[in-house]
Design an enzyme around this catalytic site. Structure first.
Site, PDB file in Angstrom:
ATOM      1  N   LYS A   1       0.831  -1.206   0.000  1.00  0.00           N
ATOM      2  CA  LYS A   1       0.000   0.000   0.000  1.00  0.00           C
ATOM      3  C   LYS A   1       0.865   1.255   0.000  1.00  0.00           C
ATOM      4  O   LYS A   1       0.573   2.219  -0.711  1.00  0.00           O
ATOM      5  CB  LYS A   1      -0.936  -0.016   1.207  1.00  0.00           C
ATOM      6  CG  LYS A   1      -2.010  -1.095   1.136  1.00  0.00           C
ATOM      7  CD  LYS A   1      -2.766  -1.223   2.447  1.00  0.00           C
ATOM      8  CE  LYS A   1      -3.796  -2.347   2.365  1.00  0.00           C
ATOM      9  NZ  LYS A   1      -4.471  -2.620   3.635  1.00  0.00           N
TER      10      LYS A   1
ATOM     11  N   GLN B   1      -5.342  -2.398   9.657  1.00  0.00           N
ATOM     12  CA  GLN B   1      -4.998  -3.672   9.035  1.00  0.00           C
ATOM     13  C   GLN B   1      -5.446  -4.847   9.898  1.00  0.00           C
ATOM     14  O   GLN B   1      -5.142  -4.907  11.083  1.00  0.00           O
ATOM     15  CB  GLN B   1      -3.487  -3.745   8.786  1.00  0.00           C
ATOM     16  CG  GLN B   1      -3.033  -4.990   8.056  1.00  0.00           C
ATOM     17  CD  GLN B   1      -3.617  -5.084   6.657  1.00  0.00           C
ATOM     18  OE1 GLN B   1      -3.693  -4.100   5.923  1.00  0.00           O
ATOM     19  NE2 GLN B   1      -4.036  -6.273   6.272  1.00  0.00           N
TER      20      GLN B   1
ATOM     21  N   ASP C   1     -11.571   1.370   3.414  1.00  0.00           N
ATOM     22  CA  ASP C   1     -11.661  -0.079   3.262  1.00  0.00           C
ATOM     23  C   ASP C   1     -13.084  -0.520   2.931  1.00  0.00           C
ATOM     24  O   ASP C   1     -13.307  -1.642   2.469  1.00  0.00           O
ATOM     25  CB  ASP C   1     -11.200  -0.791   4.546  1.00  0.00           C
ATOM     26  CG  ASP C   1      -9.830  -1.440   4.392  1.00  0.00           C
ATOM     27  OD1 ASP C   1      -9.409  -1.679   3.241  1.00  0.00           O
ATOM     28  OD2 ASP C   1      -9.190  -1.732   5.414  1.00  0.00           O
TER      29      ASP C   1
END
Length: 288
Positions: free
Chosen positions: A48, A92, A115
């Protein structure tokens, strides 16, 4: 059979975003929270960061030990929610067992939930309203668009009912853009083999290596392999290899299109997160 090249599509989309970002007065900012030292999570966050650099985003990673308390982590999320310089952020997964992933997801401001996991964004997506769509399903949609794969009226079978992939995938494919007739299957589905073999488009998102075999695939079907499992191998230098949910060698000859593992859906997940971050910076979904 045509191979769906996720790397190629992701590169094209990143180039397009980079052109847009280059003329923006204020660069988009994406922050990732990483708890602990899980190897897969470290690698994914690293990808990322690299994508942010390629496109021209500002990025940062906030790292915490796996001993951080739930309250302390929620407080850090609150700071990011209130920071006007942060357009979007992710936490995460997975998290340590003592931290509720659902509490963490719900603590994120939906306007910064790039997300696409917050119930507000999931609900808006289901209703067909503008929303941040979770990255893997949106990445698959981008592949279908890029390769101009016919979807209207087609029977799509999604195997796997996770909230991250399976459920949103079935919903998106049945929506007005794609107009599929979608069937959502899972481990308890009866006659699973026969249902899969009826699919014009088969999305395998089980997390079980090489589960889908040739007798489960209709000739000429489009097969999207979401799974990725690391298994031991004496044929590689590092001692392991990556397998998808589809037994590629025997399934591929039957397909019109198929994604490889790796190099298929994976790169699209990253680029879809970047797309959501750009939308957040522009205020496209919720405004600024």
């Amino acid at each position: 059979m045509e191979l769906i090249d996720g790397k190629e599509v992701a590169a094209a989309l990143k180039r397009k975003m980079a052109e847009e970002v280059a003329v923006m007065e204020r660069k988009p900012t994406l922050v990732a929270i990483l708890v602990g030292h899980d190897g897969a999570s470290e690698t994914y966050v690293g990808h990322k960061e690299k994508a942010c650099k390629e496109i021209g985003f500002n990025s940062a990673v906030l790292r915490f030990e796996d001993t951080i308390t739930e309250d302390a982590l929620l407080a850090e999320i609150g700071k990011l929610n209130d920071d006007p310089q942060v357009d979007g952020f992710i936490v995460q997964m997975p998290l340590p067992r003592h931290i509720s992933e659902q509490k963490v997801i719900e603590a994120i401001d939906p306007r910064k939930d790039v997300d696409g996991f917050h119930p507000v964004n999931v609900g808006r997506m289901i209703l067909g309203l503008p929303a941040y769509v979770s990255a893997t399903p949106e990445g698959i949609c981008e592949l279908l668009r890029y390769y101009r794969i016919p979807t209207a009226g087609k029977h799509c079978v999604v195997v796997g009912r996770s909230n991250i992939v399976g459920r949103p995938m079935a919903n998106l494919l049945s929506d007005k853009e794609f107009n599929c007739t979608a069937t959502l299957c899972h481990s308890r589905t009866e006659n699973l083999k026969e249902i899969c073999a009826s699919a014009d488009i088969l999305v395998a998102a089980l997390g079980k290596a090489e589960f889908v075999t040739a007798d489960m695939v209709k000739p000429g079907a489009v097969v999207i392999d979401v799974g990725i499992t690391r298994v031991p191998s004496d044929k590689t230098r590092n001692g392991w290899k990556l397998l998808g949910d589809v037994k590629f060698d025997e399934v591929a000859p039957k397909c019109s299109y198929i994604t490889p593992v790796p190099g298929g859906v994976g790169p699209m997940t990253i680029v879809s997160l970047m797309k959501n971050t750009l939308l957040a910076a522009k205020g496209t979904i919720y405004g600024k």
